[in-house]
Motif scaffolding. Structure first.
Motif, PDB file in Angstrom:
ATOM      1  N   THR A 164      39.931  32.974  29.784  1.00 56.90           N
ATOM      2  CA  THR A 164      40.001  31.520  29.732  1.00 56.90           C
ATOM      3  C   THR A 164      39.569  31.023  28.355  1.00 56.90           C
ATOM      4  N   PRO A 165      39.844  29.750  28.058  1.00 53.12           N
ATOM      5  CA  PRO A 165      39.431  29.200  26.759  1.00 53.12           C
ATOM      6  C   PRO A 165      37.925  29.331  26.492  1.00 53.12           C
ATOM      7  N   ASP A 166      37.107  29.340  27.538  1.00 52.69           N
ATOM      8  CA  ASP A 166      35.656  29.470  27.326  1.00 52.69           C
ATOM      9  C   ASP A 166      35.187  30.927  27.359  1.00 52.69           C
ATOM     10  N   GLY A 167      36.133  31.884  27.373  1.00 51.44           N
ATOM     11  CA  GLY A 167      35.786  33.306  27.312  1.00 51.44           C
ATOM     12  C   GLY A 167      35.566  33.986  28.648  1.00 51.44           C
ATOM     13  N   GLN A 168      35.720  33.258  29.740  1.00 48.99           N
ATOM     14  CA  GLN A 168      35.553  33.860  31.065  1.00 48.99           C
ATOM     15  C   GLN A 168      36.719  34.814  31.349  1.00 48.99           C
ATOM     16  N   ARG A 169      36.419  35.950  31.986  1.00 50.57           N
ATOM     17  CA  ARG A 169      37.457  36.925  32.353  1.00 50.57           C
ATOM     18  C   ARG A 169      37.750  36.781  33.839  1.00 50.57           C
ATOM     19  N   ILE A 170      39.032  36.544  34.173  1.00 51.55           N
ATOM     20  CA  ILE A 170      39.475  36.422  35.557  1.00 51.55           C
ATOM     21  C   ILE A 170      40.258  37.682  35.895  1.00 51.55           C
ATOM     22  N   ALA A 171      39.823  38.407  36.909  1.00 49.55           N
ATOM     23  CA  ALA A 171      40.511  39.627  37.346  1.00 49.55           C
ATOM     24  C   ALA A 171      40.347  39.756  38.850  1.00 49.55           C
ATOM     25  N   HIS A 172      41.245  40.510  39.474  1.00 50.35           N
ATOM     26  CA  HIS A 172      41.144  40.767  40.903  1.00 50.35           C
ATOM     27  C   HIS A 172      39.916  41.637  41.164  1.00 50.35           C
ATOM     28  N   GLU A 173      39.361  41.513  42.341  1.00 54.09           N
ATOM     29  CA  GLU A 173      38.153  42.258  42.674  1.00 54.09           C
ATOM     30  C   GLU A 173      38.356  43.769  42.560  1.00 54.09           C
ATOM     31  N   SER A 174      39.582  44.254  42.768  1.00 50.18           N
ATOM     32  CA  SER A 174      39.832  45.691  42.642  1.00 50.18           C
ATOM     33  C   SER A 174      39.761  46.159  41.187  1.00 50.18           C
ATOM     34  N   ARG A 175      39.760  45.222  40.260  1.00 50.67           N
ATOM     35  CA  ARG A 175      39.680  45.522  38.824  1.00 50.67           C
ATOM     36  C   ARG A 175      38.359  45.033  38.239  1.00 50.67           C
ATOM     37  N   GLY A 176      37.350  44.860  39.087  1.00 54.90           N
ATOM     38  CA  GLY A 176      36.027  44.469  38.621  1.00 54.90           C
ATOM     39  C   GLY A 176      35.802  42.981  38.493  1.00 54.90           C
ATOM     40  N   GLY A 177      36.777  42.173  38.908  1.00 59.70           N
ATOM     41  CA  GLY A 177      36.624  40.725  38.849  1.00 59.70           C
ATOM     42  C   GLY A 177      36.214  40.156  40.187  1.00 59.70           C
ATOM     43  N   SER A 178      36.295  38.848  40.309  1.00 63.22           N
ATOM     44  CA  SER A 178      35.921  38.184  41.560  1.00 63.22           C
ATOM     45  C   SER A 178      37.099  37.485  42.227  1.00 63.22           C
ATOM     46  N   LEU A 179      38.285  37.518  41.598  1.00 66.75           N
ATOM     47  CA  LEU A 179      39.453  36.838  42.155  1.00 66.75           C
ATOM     48  C   LEU A 179      39.948  37.567  43.394  1.00 66.75           C
ATOM     49  N   VAL A 180      40.115  36.812  44.472  1.00 65.27           N
ATOM     50  CA  VAL A 180      40.663  37.367  45.703  1.00 65.27           C
ATOM     51  C   VAL A 180      42.050  36.799  45.959  1.00 65.27           C
ATOM     52  N   GLY A 181      42.259  35.518  45.637  1.00 61.44           N
ATOM     53  CA  GLY A 181      43.541  34.878  45.912  1.00 61.44           C
ATOM     54  C   GLY A 181      44.118  34.138  44.730  1.00 61.44           C
ATOM     55  N   VAL A 182      43.544  32.957  44.414  1.00 60.18           N
ATOM     56  CA  VAL A 182      44.112  32.082  43.386  1.00 60.18           C
ATOM     57  C   VAL A 182      42.999  31.476  42.536  1.00 60.18           C
ATOM     58  N   TRP A 183      43.290  31.315  41.256  1.00 53.70           N
ATOM     59  CA  TRP A 183      42.421  30.620  40.316  1.00 53.70           C
ATOM     60  C   TRP A 183      43.303  29.658  39.533  1.00 53.70           C
ATOM     61  N   SER A 184      42.800  28.478  39.212  1.00 55.47           N
ATOM     62  CA  SER A 184      43.607  27.521  38.446  1.00 55.47           C
ATOM     63  C   SER A 184      42.757  26.790  37.422  1.00 55.47           C
ATOM     64  N   ALA A 185      43.452  26.254  36.399  1.00 52.33           N
ATOM     65  CA  ALA A 185      42.778  25.492  35.346  1.00 52.33           C
ATOM     66  C   ALA A 185      43.799  24.622  34.632  1.00 52.33           C
ATOM     67  N   GLN A 186      43.293  23.675  33.895  1.00 49.98           N
ATOM     68  CA  GLN A 186      44.104  22.826  33.033  1.00 49.98           C
ATOM     69  C   GLN A 186      43.867  23.276  31.597  1.00 49.98           C
ATOM     70  N   VAL A 187      44.946  23.529  30.855  1.00 46.99           N
ATOM     71  CA  VAL A 187      44.864  23.856  29.430  1.00 46.99           C
ATOM     72  C   VAL A 187      45.760  22.841  28.730  1.00 46.99           C
ATOM     73  N   GLY A 188      45.151  21.857  28.104  1.00 49.85           N
ATOM     74  CA  GLY A 188      45.936  20.758  27.529  1.00 49.85           C
ATOM     75  C   GLY A 188      46.667  20.051  28.644  1.00 49.85           C
ATOM     76  N   ASP A 189      47.990  19.874  28.493  1.00 51.07           N
ATOM     77  CA  ASP A 189      48.752  19.234  29.559  1.00 51.07           C
ATOM     78  C   ASP A 189      49.403  20.252  30.496  1.00 51.07           C
ATOM     79  N   ALA A 190      49.022  21.516  30.368  1.00 50.04           N
ATOM     80  CA  ALA A 190      49.565  22.571  31.238  1.00 50.04           C
ATOM     81  C   ALA A 190      48.621  22.850  32.397  1.00 50.04           C
ATOM     82  N   PHE A 191      49.195  22.946  33.592  1.00 53.08           N
ATOM     83  CA  PHE A 191      48.446  23.403  34.761  1.00 53.08           C
ATOM     84  C   PHE A 191      48.740  24.885  34.901  1.00 53.08           C
ATOM     85  N   VAL A 192      47.691  25.704  34.906  1.00 49.79           N
ATOM     86  CA  VAL A 192      47.836  27.162  34.966  1.00 49.79           C
ATOM     87  C   VAL A 192      47.246  27.651  36.285  1.00 49.79           C
TER      88      VAL A 192
END
Length: 142
Positions: A30-58
């Protein structure tokens, strides 16, 4: 203005001013340096993560395991444009001839529902549909 770029190494960036989100098949930074990964890859994401980057919805989703597990799909929506989709490692250059994880065809099927005409990194919707059919043929020994 928000820009989408596919880098030579295959990573995809969403940039707005100094904010940069970087997508790879198994992790998003992410722009603030956070790493998003699925839990099987050492992250905490299980389903969906979202954010706004400028006028883009990601939106970053885990739709199910692909060939290796923990593959992420990214959808970027800019005002007035169709969604742009990155499938990363969910789509392989060729369908395997054996040993397809049961969840892989289902994950590709879910991804098909996200694609307007083509992806940022994996080809056209028609190509993805053909790949999906080849996966189903392997799973069902056709």
């Amino acid at each position: 203005m928000t820009e989408l770029n596919v880098r030579p190494d295959g990573a995809i960036t969403v940039t707005s001013g100094d904010d940069v989100l970087t997508y790879t098949p198994y992790a998003v930074t992410t722009p603030d340096g956070q790493r998003i990964a699925h839990e099987s890859r050492g992250g905490s994401l299980v389903g969906v993560w979202s954010a706004q980057v400028g006028d883009a919805f990601v939106e970053v989703s885990y739709l199910g395991d692909g060939p290796a597990g923990g593959e992420l799909v990214m959808v970027v929506t800019l005002p007035g444009e169709p969604p742009r989709v990155a499938l990363g490692a969910l789509i392989a250059p060729e369908a395997p001839s054996a040993d397809v994880p049961d969840s892989w065809p289902a994950a590709v099927d879910l991804a098909l529902g996200l694609i307007a005409d083509s992806t940022l990194d994996s080809g056209s919707k028609d190509e993805i549909e053909s790949f999906h059919q080849r996966l189903l043929e392997v799973v069902h020994d056709l």
